[in-house]
Motif scaffolding. Structure first.
Motif, PDB file in Angstrom:
ATOM      1  N   ALA A 187       0.819  -1.221   0.000  1.00 14.40           N
ATOM      2  CA  ALA A 187       0.000   0.000   0.000  1.00 14.40           C
ATOM      3  C   ALA A 187       0.848   1.264   0.000  1.00 14.40           C
ATOM      4  O   ALA A 187       0.466   2.268  -0.585  1.00 14.40           O
ATOM      5  N   GLY A 188       2.028   1.197   0.646  1.00 12.15           N
ATOM      6  CA  GLY A 188       2.800   2.426   0.776  1.00 12.15           C
ATOM      7  C   GLY A 188       2.030   3.423   1.632  1.00 12.15           C
ATOM      8  O   GLY A 188       0.987   3.101   2.200  1.00 12.15           O
ATOM      9  N   PRO A 189       2.542   4.641   1.704  1.00  8.84           N
ATOM     10  CA  PRO A 189       1.876   5.629   2.566  1.00  8.84           C
ATOM     11  C   PRO A 189       0.737   6.334   1.841  1.00  8.84           C
ATOM     12  O   PRO A 189       0.723   7.540   1.704  1.00  8.84           O
ATOM     13  N   GLY A 190      -0.233   5.578   1.358  1.00  6.21           N
ATOM     14  CA  GLY A 190      -1.354   6.167   0.605  1.00  6.21           C
ATOM     15  C   GLY A 190      -2.323   6.913   1.500  1.00  6.21           C
ATOM     16  O   GLY A 190      -2.108   7.022   2.705  1.00  6.21           O
ATOM     17  N   THR A 191      -3.396   7.383   0.934  1.00 10.07           N
ATOM     18  CA  THR A 191      -4.382   8.111   1.736  1.00 10.07           C
ATOM     19  C   THR A 191      -5.069   7.153   2.701  1.00 10.07           C
ATOM     20  O   THR A 191      -5.162   5.945   2.445  1.00 10.07           O
ATOM     21  N   SER A 192      -5.573   7.690   3.785  1.00 13.13           N
ATOM     22  CA  SER A 192      -6.247   6.862   4.789  1.00 13.13           C
ATOM     23  C   SER A 192      -7.473   6.175   4.184  1.00 13.13           C
ATOM     24  O   SER A 192      -7.784   5.031   4.515  1.00 13.13           O
ATOM     25  N   GLU A 193      -8.167   6.903   3.304  1.00 16.60           N
ATOM     26  CA  GLU A 193      -9.338   6.361   2.623  1.00 16.60           C
ATOM     27  C   GLU A 193      -8.991   5.048   1.906  1.00 16.60           C
ATOM     28  O   GLU A 193      -9.670   4.030   2.054  1.00 16.60           O
ATOM     29  N   ARG A 194      -7.900   5.082   1.140  1.00 13.07           N
ATOM     30  CA  ARG A 194      -7.501   3.900   0.382  1.00 13.07           C
ATOM     31  C   ARG A 194      -6.982   2.792   1.305  1.00 13.07           C
ATOM     32  O   ARG A 194      -7.236   1.612   1.079  1.00 13.07           O
ATOM     33  N   GLN A 195      -6.256   3.178   2.371  1.00 11.30           N
ATOM     34  CA  GLN A 195      -5.767   2.165   3.321  1.00 11.30           C
ATOM     35  C   GLN A 195      -6.938   1.384   3.903  1.00 11.30           C
ATOM     36  O   GLN A 195      -6.903   0.163   4.018  1.00 11.30           O
ATOM     37  N   LEU A 196      -7.984   2.115   4.264  1.00 10.48           N
ATOM     38  CA  LEU A 196      -9.137   1.480   4.883  1.00 10.48           C
ATOM     39  C   LEU A 196      -9.843   0.547   3.890  1.00 10.48           C
ATOM     40  O   LEU A 196     -10.225  -0.582   4.241  1.00 10.48           O
ATOM     41  N   MET A 197      -9.973   0.997   2.641  1.00 13.25           N
ATOM     42  CA  MET A 197     -10.594   0.154   1.614  1.00 13.25           C
ATOM     43  C   MET A 197      -9.832  -1.171   1.462  1.00 13.25           C
ATOM     44  O   MET A 197     -10.418  -2.246   1.471  1.00 13.25           O
ATOM     45  N   LEU A 198      -8.503  -1.070   1.356  1.00 12.03           N
ATOM     46  CA  LEU A 198      -7.680  -2.275   1.201  1.00 12.03           C
ATOM     47  C   LEU A 198      -7.843  -3.192   2.410  1.00 12.03           C
ATOM     48  O   LEU A 198      -7.987  -4.410   2.294  1.00 12.03           O
TER      49      LEU A 198
END
Ligand SMILES: [Zn+2]
Length: 430
Positions: A158-169
């Motif tokens: 994931a890397g340091p992506g947005t929190s939105e995307r982290q949560l989706m993953l």
């Protein structure tokens, strides 16, 4: 659980014999191939044959950060220039970074140690590891990635992506473990709360691996409570592979440092003299298996101590205590070594105290600590103020062996700086 039970539980005499052989081999190689070490050996009048025991390592030259900066880009290579297969750099605050090269075997070893570290905390091939560290020149992303793949986890880069995307993953791929900066873990917990996500019920998360930032035991506990998970501390530095060279086992009682790959010393950060086992000082590491860029007695600037007692997990590789600070930040007050983080820990465990403080060193060798009161919960009564002042002074005396002057000031009255807070002002006339 063990990844490599034989290496991880090798009896100390065998482990130390192995270390000596690897140390001798490393010293021979740098003496043949690295002009920097050839010069140092000549200055000190030592030859590779002089290293007959592990104690003889003390005769070897130190390698400093400055030596890596001076050798930039490839002055410390111990292999032909076309042999390394990967480059990492450590972020310098200004100017050129430190360049660290890996051979194919170096990559293999860094993944192997990472795999040992993960399995030590109970990670298996069934885990889904979301790696939220930066991929790139920083080692935190790739080294963890290769190690977790080796264990057989599903790795989400994931890397340091947005929190939105982290949560989706996390939700869609049922993430069970994360590799994350401790400060981001605290931030992300607030994000989940705002989104109405209860990590205990709505996520499959069980473990977090945190590192790359100094943090306290209180921070670990806060992350564990916010998510209802186990948090394990990781130690590493780019110059020595990156993450996975020191890691906590299931007992969370210090970081096992993989001694079949690194020789540990603890030295006085000022004099460079070796300290007895158990005493706190600067961690110095020598690579024992590195091919592309071996380093002798590298000054990490990290302040810690060795835990001499064997660990209940059965691993024979000794543990390091949590890093208490950087040698550069150390204050010497009346002959006592003090780290700003120790002062911070005492203040932050006192509820009546706010987050802002300032350490002022003045006069001949006096320390004063200006402490903001918490904005709520104080009645302003003079006797309560003097009681709090007394209570703090006693804590400093017991834990730090100094008795600073404690000044309590109203909330919001100390200067606030952008970015990294300035905590120490030194006006001493020594
Ligand atoms: Zn252990």
């Amino acid at each position: 659980m063990f990844w490599d039970r034989e290496s991880e539980t090798l009896a100390r005499p065998a482990l130390e014999r192995f270390q000596l052989g690897q140390l001798q081999e490393t010293v021979r190689r740098v003496a043949q191939r690295v002009p920097f070490y050839q010069r140092k050996f000549a200055e000190l009048g030592i030859k590779p044959e002089d290293i007959k025991s592990l104690e003889d390592a003390r005769r070897l030259p130190f390698t400093a950060s400055a030596d890596l900066f001076a050798a930039y880009p490839d002055g410390l290579l111990a292999v032909a220039a076309d042999e390394p297969v990967r480059l990492h750099t450590s972020s310098g605050t200004t100017g050129k970074p430190k360049a660290v090269f890996f051979s194919r075997n170096d990559i293999n070893n860094s993944a192997e140690l990472m795999a040992r570290s993960l399995v030590m905390t109970g990670v298996t091939h069934k885990d889904v590891l979301q790696n939220m560290m930066s991929y790139g020149l920083f080692t935190g992303g790739l080294v963890m990635h290769y190690g977790a793949e080796r264990v057989g986890c599903l790795v989400i880069p994931a890397g340091p992506g947005t929190s939105e995307r982290q949560l989706m993953l996390m939700q869609d791929f049922h993430t069970t473990a994360v590799h994350i900066l401790p400060s981001y873990a605290l931030y992300f917990a607030r994000f989940l709360e705002q989104r109405g996500v209860n990590p205990r019920k709505d996520l499959k998360l069980r473990k977090a691996f945190v590192g790359a930032e100094p943090h306290t035991e209180e921070t670990r506990r806060r992350i564990e409570e916010a998510y209802g998970i186990d948090v394990y501390n990781s130690y590493g530095l780019t110059e020595m592979n990156g993450p996975g060279i020191g890691f906590e086992c299931e007992h969370k009682a210090g970081l096992h440092l993989w001694e079949d790959h690194f020789l540990i010393e603890i030295v006085d950060p000022v004099s460079g003299q070796p300290l007895p086992e158990g005493e706190r000082g600067e961690l110095v590491l020598t690579t024992l298996r590195r091919e592309a860029m071996p380093l002798l007695r590298y000054r990490t600037h990290d302040i810690t101590s060795i835990i001499p007692e064997p660990c209940a997990c059965g691993r024979t590789h000794r543990r390091l205590n949590r890093i208490v600070g950087r040698a550069d930040d150390m204050l010497i007050v009346r002959g006592v070594n003090i780290f700003p983080q120790q002062i911070e820990r005492i203040l932050m465990s006192t509820p009546q105290v706010g987050p802002n403080y300032l350490i002022v060193l003045e006069g001949l060798d006096d320390m004063a600590i200006q402490v903001e009161l918490a904005s709520a919960g104080f009645d302003g009564q003079v006797e309560h103020l003097s009681g709090l002042r007394h209570q703090l002074a006693e804590k400093f005396k017991t834990e730090l062996y100094v008795r600073p002057k404690v000044e309590l000031v109203p909330a919001g009255s100390l200067p606030v700086t952008e970015g990294k807070a300035k905590r120490v002002i030194d006006r001493r006339s020594l």
